[in-house]
Design an enzyme around this catalytic site. Structure first.
Site, short mmCIF file in Angstrom:
data_model
loop_
_atom_site.label_atom_id
_atom_site.label_comp_id
_atom_site.label_asym_id
_atom_site.label_seq_id
_atom_site.Cartn_x
_atom_site.Cartn_y
_atom_site.Cartn_z
N ALA A 1 14.83 35.03 -21.85
CA ALA A 1 15.73 34.63 -23.05
C ALA A 1 14.89 34.90 -24.15
CB ALA A 1 15.87 33.18 -22.78
N TYR A 2 13.67 34.59 -24.24
CA TYR A 2 12.94 34.75 -25.50
C TYR A 2 12.93 36.39 -26.00
CZ TYR A 2 8.91 35.02 -28.95
OH TYR A 2 7.96 35.23 -29.88
#
Ligand SMILES: NC(=O)c1ccc[n+]([C@@H]2O[C@H](COP(=O)([O-])OP(=O)(O)OC[C@H]3O[C@@H](n4cnc5c(N)ncnc54)[C@H](OP(=O)(O)O)[C@@H]3O)[C@@H](O)[C@H]2O)c1
Length: 290
Positions: A195-196
């Site tokens: 996600a990052y």
């Protein structure tokens, strides 16, 4: 990386780092950056920079360093509860003989982005440099990332960064500089950062397009992609064991420091970096060589 190499790196780090992790965490917000330059050396005098997410840590380091070169700084910070930290950044900017203006808010909201750029124009009359530093992180297996976490990553790492670049494209002066802060994970295969890293990856592509679109005005657009840096942002996601592992990814066997990263942003902001544009520049102590 091979299992043998991991074991070897883990072994050499185990002796050198065990006692230092707590100290690293405690010191992360107070690493000294700037030294004073003479007037003739202040190549950014008369220029104006926005640094997003500048209440502390890397953003503070970038703000202070650009001020050292003479730029006036818009110090953006996110949460109202951190205003005292943002004021401390502003004081450090002013200690360099530059002016500072504060602006607060969520950069995933167009209104905050407009207010941030208005602050530059209304206080200082122009905008020359944008350091897109604000970001958010979650480290989790992809299967466990919640909707809320994904939205939070998209909101700042993707949308906020793009909105600031878009506004810079509209308002930044000729020969301006757009400097995005990415992550070395963009070139890695580290688990649990989907996600990052995924939401940060857009900035690489937009950097290339932006460099093309704005280049004829002398504006450069680059992404710098640090490896793990010794700030609470990193430590919030890690254990002592994963910190040791991350430290040993660099050839020096330690985490990056704020003062390792700041000089690259400093250089990209200066006129002499004109020929560097559209790039992702890896700054990670040799952890990746892409
Ligand atoms: N530390 C590392 O290991 C590392 C490595 C590679 C890249 N980076 C990148 O470097 C940048 C700075 O990181 P750092 O280590 O200096 O940590 P940091 O001080 O926590 O910087 C992140 C900043 O972004 C702000 N922010 C978060 N969400 C926001 C939103 N929606 N709108 C506006 N601002 C928002 C945070 O404010 P609040 O704290 O108030 O939410 C914070 O000031 C980040 O983009 C990060 O991805 C860090």
């Amino acid at each position: 990386m091979s299992t043998n190499r991991r074991k070897f790196l883990g072994a050499i780090g185990a002796t050198s780092l065990v006692g230092s992790i707590a100290t690293q965490q405690a010191n992360a917000q107070s690493q000294p950056i700037a030294t004073t330059l003479s007037n003739s050396e202040r190549e950014l005098a008369g220029k104006v920079a926005i640094v997003t997410g500048a209440r502390a840590n890397l953003g503070r380091g970038f703000a202070e360093a650009l001020a050292k070169h003479g730029a006036d700084i818009v110090v953006h910070y996110h949460r109202e509860s951190t205003r005292d930290q943002a004021e401390e950044t502003a004081s450090l900017v002013e200690a360099q003989g530059a002016r500072a203006a504060l602006v607060q808010g969520d950069l995933g909201q167009v209104e905050t982005v407009m207010r941030t750029f208005d602050t530059a124009i209304e206080n200082f009359g122009r905008l020359d440099i944008l350091v897109n530093n604000a970001g958010a992180i979650v480290k989790k297996p992809m299967a466990e990332v919640t909707d809320e976490e994904l939205d939070r990553m998209i909101n700042i790492n993707t949308k906020g960064t793009f909105l600031c670049m878009r506004e810079a494209a509209r308002r930044i002066s000729d020969n301006g500089r757009i400097i995005n802060i990415g992550t070395s994970l963009l070139a890695g295969m580290a688990p649990n950062y989907s996600a990052y890293a995924g939401t940060k990856s857009t900035m690489e592509e937009v950097t290339r397009m932006g460099a093309r679109e704005l280049g004829e005005r002398g504006i450069t657009v680059n992404t710098i992609s640090p490896g793990p840096v010794d700030t609470p942002f990193f430590h919030s996601q890690e254990t002592p064991e994963t910190t040791r592992f991350a430290s040993n990814l660099a050839v020096a066997g330690r985490l990056g420091k704020i003062s390792d990263i700041v000089p690259l942003v400093e250089f990209l902001a200066l006129p002499s970096s004109q020929w560097i544009t559209g790039q992702t520049i890896w700054i990670n102590g040799g952890y990746l060589t892409r």
